[in-house]
Design a protein around this motif. Structure first.
Motif, mmCIF file in Angstrom:
data_model
loop_
_atom_site.group_PDB
_atom_site.id
_atom_site.type_symbol
_atom_site.label_atom_id
_atom_site.label_comp_id
_atom_site.label_asym_id
_atom_site.label_seq_id
_atom_site.Cartn_x
_atom_site.Cartn_y
_atom_site.Cartn_z
ATOM 1 N N CYS A 1 0.938 -1.127 0.074
ATOM 2 C CA CYS A 1 -0.077 0.035 0.057
ATOM 3 C C CYS A 1 0.854 1.266 0.154
ATOM 4 O O CYS A 1 1.530 1.467 0.945
ATOM 5 C CB CYS A 1 -0.857 0.001 1.241
ATOM 6 S SG CYS A 1 -1.867 1.519 1.333
ATOM 7 N N ALA B 1 0.283 4.431 0.077
ATOM 8 C CA ALA B 1 -0.125 5.251 1.204
ATOM 9 C C ALA B 1 0.369 5.167 2.486
ATOM 10 O O ALA B 1 0.686 5.971 3.457
ATOM 11 C CB ALA B 1 -1.917 5.437 1.304
ATOM 12 N N CYS B 2 0.266 3.623 2.731
ATOM 13 C CA CYS B 2 1.034 3.310 4.270
ATOM 14 C C CYS B 2 2.321 3.638 4.005
ATOM 15 O O CYS B 2 3.374 4.135 5.067
ATOM 16 C CB CYS B 2 0.526 1.901 4.477
ATOM 17 S SG CYS B 2 -0.977 1.381 4.917
ATOM 18 N N CYS C 1 -5.916 -2.299 2.010
ATOM 19 C CA CYS C 1 -5.609 -1.696 3.148
ATOM 20 C C CYS C 1 -6.828 -1.036 3.915
ATOM 21 O O CYS C 1 -7.296 -0.248 3.342
ATOM 22 C CB CYS C 1 -4.860 -0.547 2.542
ATOM 23 S SG CYS C 1 -4.213 0.494 4.165
ATOM 24 N N HIS D 1 -6.232 2.741 4.586
ATOM 25 C CA HIS D 1 -6.751 3.648 3.515
ATOM 26 C C HIS D 1 -7.918 3.659 2.763
ATOM 27 O O HIS D 1 -8.160 4.271 1.897
ATOM 28 C CB HIS D 1 -5.573 4.066 2.729
ATOM 29 C CG HIS D 1 -4.285 4.552 3.489
ATOM 30 N ND1 HIS D 1 -3.218 3.787 4.077
ATOM 31 C CD2 HIS D 1 -3.966 5.703 4.099
ATOM 32 C CE1 HIS D 1 -2.276 4.433 4.776
ATOM 33 N NE2 HIS D 1 -2.875 5.612 4.852
HETATM 34 ZN ZN LIG Z 1 -2.457 1.754 3.330
#
Ligand SMILES: [Zn+2]
Ligand SMILES: [Zn+2]
Length: 171
Positions: free
Chosen positions: A100, A102-103, A122, A125
């Motif tokens: 992910c 974003a993570c 995820c 998100h």
């Molecule tokens: Zn994430």
């Protein structure tokens, strides 16, 4: 008393991230200490088993004894190391390696939960995970080899990949 002290080789200790997978952690520990997989495996007395864990090959599953041996060398307790593995009976995929973006942008690390069979996306998100570079299609390397946080072929950063992730479909 001197004779009761155990002589330990000097290693730089590396603090694990929340949810970090064992492969990613071992990669960081090895680089911090300029060690190869076989060097670290030897120091821990578990030999080539270590390289298998970096690939998420957990068959046979890491034993308590092996985790304790590694724990001594990396300076983290065996219980904390076990948290970097799937829990007992939890199915996981060794490949493809998932991500992910974003993570990763928030915490530069590979999470063990991304490899679990039960993980559909995820949850933090609300995004689907990606299993190859969205720009060039290269498969991700094992997390032990994630050094600079970008695709090894086209150099797109893992953090940038978030904009290619589709939302998880509501069920
Ligand atoms: Zn994430
Ligand atoms: Zn790429």
């Amino acid at each position: 008393m001197i004779e009761s002290l155990e002589i330990q080789p000097w290693f730089f200790w590396v603090e694990p991230y929340e949810g970090e997978s064992i492969s990613h952690f071992l990669g960081r520990f090895k680089r911090a200490n300029d060690l190869t997989s076989s060097g670290l495996g030897k120091a821990a007395g578990i030999g080539g088993t270590l390289a298998r864990w970096e690939k998420f090959w957990f068959n046979p599953r890491p034993s308590q004894q092996e985790l304790e041996a590694l724990a001594k060398v990396v300076g983290i307790d065996a219980f904390r190391l076990a948290q970097m593995l799937p829990t007992m009976g939890e199915g996981m995929d060794c490949e493809p390696i998932k991500l992910c973006g974003a993570c990763y942008a928030e915490s530069a690390c590979h999470l063990i939960r991304w490899q679990l069979k039960a993980t559909r996306g995820c949850s933090r998100h609300g995004l689907r995970l990606i299993s190859e570079c969205p720009k060039c299609g290269a498969k991700f390397k094992i997390p032990a080899l994630w050094i600079d946080g970008h695709c090894h072929r086209c150099f797109t950063t893992f953090a940038e990949m978030r904009k290619y992730q589709k939302p998880v479909k509501p069920t």
